[in-house]
Design a protein around this motif. Sequence first.
Motif, PDB file in Angstrom:
ATOM      1  N   ALA A 131       0.961  -1.403   0.145  1.00 51.57           N
ATOM      2  CA  ALA A 131       0.240   0.000   0.095  1.00 51.57           C
ATOM      3  C   ALA A 131       0.895   1.165  -0.050  1.00 51.57           C
ATOM      4  O   ALA A 131       0.641   2.312  -0.825  1.00 51.57           O
ATOM      5  CB  ALA A 131      -0.825   0.084   1.171  1.00 51.57           C
ATOM      6  N   ILE A 136      -1.684   3.582  -2.123  1.00 51.48           N
ATOM      7  CA  ILE A 136      -3.221   3.474  -1.726  1.00 51.48           C
ATOM      8  C   ILE A 136      -3.403   2.828  -0.347  1.00 51.48           C
ATOM      9  O   ILE A 136      -2.480   2.491   0.515  1.00 51.48           O
ATOM     10  CB  ILE A 136      -3.617   2.197  -2.897  1.00 51.48           C
ATOM     11  CG1 ILE A 136      -2.719   0.832  -2.601  1.00 51.48           C
ATOM     12  CG2 ILE A 136      -3.427   2.438  -4.203  1.00 51.48           C
ATOM     13  CD1 ILE A 136      -3.122  -0.207  -3.416  1.00 51.48           C
ATOM     14  N   SER A 137      -4.669   2.656  -0.148  1.00 50.55           N
ATOM     15  CA  SER A 137      -4.760   2.232   1.210  1.00 50.55           C
ATOM     16  C   SER A 137      -4.422   0.792   1.693  1.00 50.55           C
ATOM     17  O   SER A 137      -4.283   0.005   0.576  1.00 50.55           O
ATOM     18  CB  SER A 137      -6.327   2.515   1.659  1.00 50.55           C
ATOM     19  OG  SER A 137      -7.171   1.738   0.828  1.00 50.55           O
ATOM     20  N   ALA A 140      -7.485  -1.375   0.267  1.00 51.09           N
ATOM     21  CA  ALA A 140      -7.404  -1.333  -1.222  1.00 51.09           C
ATOM     22  C   ALA A 140      -6.246  -2.339  -1.677  1.00 51.09           C
ATOM     23  O   ALA A 140      -6.272  -3.422  -2.507  1.00 51.09           O
ATOM     24  CB  ALA A 140      -7.129   0.045  -1.847  1.00 51.09           C
ATOM     25  N   ARG A 144      -7.052  -5.880  -3.810  1.00 53.04           N
ATOM     26  CA  ARG A 144      -6.501  -5.883  -5.125  1.00 53.04           C
ATOM     27  C   ARG A 144      -5.435  -7.130  -5.121  1.00 53.04           C
ATOM     28  O   ARG A 144      -5.358  -7.888  -6.081  1.00 53.04           O
ATOM     29  CB  ARG A 144      -5.585  -4.545  -5.445  1.00 53.04           C
ATOM     30  CG  ARG A 144      -6.233  -3.342  -5.840  1.00 53.04           C
ATOM     31  CD  ARG A 144      -5.680  -2.174  -6.051  1.00 53.04           C
ATOM     32  NE  ARG A 144      -6.485  -1.132  -6.233  1.00 53.04           N
ATOM     33  CZ  ARG A 144      -5.940   0.093  -6.445  1.00 53.04           C
ATOM     34  NH1 ARG A 144      -4.645   0.262  -6.498  1.00 53.04           N
ATOM     35  NH2 ARG A 144      -6.780   1.133  -6.460  1.00 53.04           N
TER      36      ARG A 144
END
Length: 178
Positions: A131, A136-137, A140, A144
């Motif tokens: 991340a 990104i978090s 997420a 993903r």
Amino acid sequence: MNADARRARFEAVAPAVIDAVRRYLARRTDPATADDVLSETLLTCWRRLEDMPEEHVLWAYGIARLTLANAERGRRRRERLTAKIARLDPPPVVTEIDQPGDLEIFAGLRAEDAELLRLWAWEDLSPAQIAVVLGISVNAANIRLHRAKGRLRDQLGDQPGKPAGPAGHEGSTEGRRR
């Protein structure tokens, strides 16, 4: 000597020094080292312009000879250090690819999925670290990564003669509950 006079003197002697020192170095070392030593020699000539005698080419040969000796000592030190590091901390053994088709399958993944899987499997990063890398978090990254593993699993399961199973370096624990 003011700056203009200094520059004019250097520009007057530099062509003769460059040609002579370049030939001198070309006969003594490889082209890359010769270029590095030539630039160091010219820099020294510039710094010590006030010390430069009338026989400036011979003086530049002396600087080039010492600079080349320094470069050779540095090369030998690097080689000894590299050998010592290789002996104390040998490089990891590269894992062989199971089948030639694995690379094609990996290359067939979406670029985003392939990068996620490389970060997870090759760089051994956790989803939280991925991340950070991707900006990104963590949630997420987890989602993903889960989806990318699933798509890779599907691709590997479709391969003839290859058993379907979890992909990854530590095995998948997704979906398991105690």
